[in-house]
Design an enzyme around this catalytic site. Sequence first.
Site, mmCIF file in Angstrom:
data_model
loop_
_atom_site.group_PDB
_atom_site.id
_atom_site.type_symbol
_atom_site.label_atom_id
_atom_site.label_comp_id
_atom_site.label_asym_id
_atom_site.label_seq_id
_atom_site.Cartn_x
_atom_site.Cartn_y
_atom_site.Cartn_z
ATOM 1 N N ASN A 154 -7.798 8.186 -18.135
ATOM 2 C CA ASN A 154 -7.185 6.877 -17.864
ATOM 3 C C ASN A 154 -6.022 7.065 -16.903
ATOM 4 O O ASN A 154 -5.388 8.123 -16.890
ATOM 5 C CB ASN A 154 -6.662 6.278 -19.178
ATOM 6 C CG ASN A 154 -6.068 4.891 -18.988
ATOM 7 O OD1 ASN A 154 -6.614 4.068 -18.247
ATOM 8 N ND2 ASN A 154 -4.943 4.623 -19.643
ATOM 9 N N HIS A 208 -2.347 5.305 -16.021
ATOM 10 C CA HIS A 208 -1.388 4.362 -16.602
ATOM 11 C C HIS A 208 -0.164 4.262 -15.677
ATOM 12 O O HIS A 208 0.336 5.286 -15.212
ATOM 13 C CB HIS A 208 -0.962 4.839 -17.990
ATOM 14 C CG HIS A 208 -0.031 3.885 -18.661
ATOM 15 N ND1 HIS A 208 -0.475 2.710 -19.252
ATOM 16 C CD2 HIS A 208 1.315 3.887 -18.800
ATOM 17 C CE1 HIS A 208 0.566 2.055 -19.730
ATOM 18 N NE2 HIS A 208 1.658 2.750 -19.470
HETATM 19 C C1 GRF Z 1 -3.249 -0.344 -12.557
HETATM 20 O O1 GRF Z 1 -1.864 -0.397 -12.345
HETATM 21 C C2 GRF Z 1 -3.577 0.514 -13.754
HETATM 22 O O2 GRF Z 1 -2.764 1.622 -13.900
HETATM 23 C C3 GRF Z 1 -3.308 -0.466 -14.879
HETATM 24 O O3 GRF Z 1 -3.801 -1.688 -14.425
HETATM 25 C C4 GRF Z 1 -3.769 -1.704 -12.992
HETATM 26 C C5 GRF Z 1 -5.184 -1.933 -12.563
HETATM 27 O O4 GRF Z 1 -5.295 -2.117 -11.194
HETATM 28 N N1 GRF Z 1 -3.896 0.007 -16.115
HETATM 29 P P1 GRF Z 1 -6.706 -2.099 -10.469
HETATM 30 O O5 GRF Z 1 -7.655 -2.974 -11.284
HETATM 31 O O6 GRF Z 1 -7.189 -0.673 -10.411
HETATM 32 O O7 GRF Z 1 -6.435 -2.671 -9.120
#
Ligand code: GRF
Length: 206
Positions: A112, A114
């Site tokens: 994942n 984050h």
């Molecule tokens: C990213 O900042 C990710 O870390 C978080 O949600 C956002 C998703 O962005 N969990 P995307 O859908 O990849 O543009």
Amino acid sequence: MTSVGGRRLGILISGRGSNLKAILDAIERLELSAEVGVAIANRPGAVGLEYARAAGVPAVTVDSRSYGSREAFDEALVAVLAQHRVDLVCLAGFMRLVTPVLLEAFPQRVLNVHPSLLPAFPGLDAQSQAWTYGVKVSGATVHLVTPGLDEGPIVAQEAVDLEGCDSAADVAMRILRVEHRLYPAAIQRILDGGWRVEGRRVRFLP
Ligand code: GRF
């Protein structure tokens, strides 16, 4: 030492999919030696799936609202991932807690990204949490997924200087730029093998 086995990724998204795009772009630029076997969204109409379609990658929606439990939803995910012979599962803006059903099907094979320096600001809206708290530095973390929320052993982290940020959106934008670089690089490291998990630590061979 661990090795993932193959290089087929399954990318799980919920919406925008910019991290999915970053992974596809890194593959296209030959910076990431992998292929995306399938991209899956848990919400109908997730715009990010367009990036997969444009790259000729199978794009599948598994609507999480159609399942009676988180486990039943994860069983459906595992079936699609297996059908596309996925070796490593990458959560990328996937707004769902995964269950042991997925984690046991892909042991130490779920990553994942984050948008904070974990363990600071786990959970939703990590960038708003950072903005509200007033921290000067936040960042991005890539970790192996365990049943606890944003708790798994850390694969990679990068700090982001928040000096001069004017809003939570500003914070999110700065961190996102780093996510787009950090995540493909971390996936590459995991695919290359030569690492093992020791307690909370992901240890790479020197
Ligand atoms: C990213 O900042 C990710 O870390 C978080 O949600 C956002 C998703 O962005 N969990 P995307 O859908 O990849 O543009």
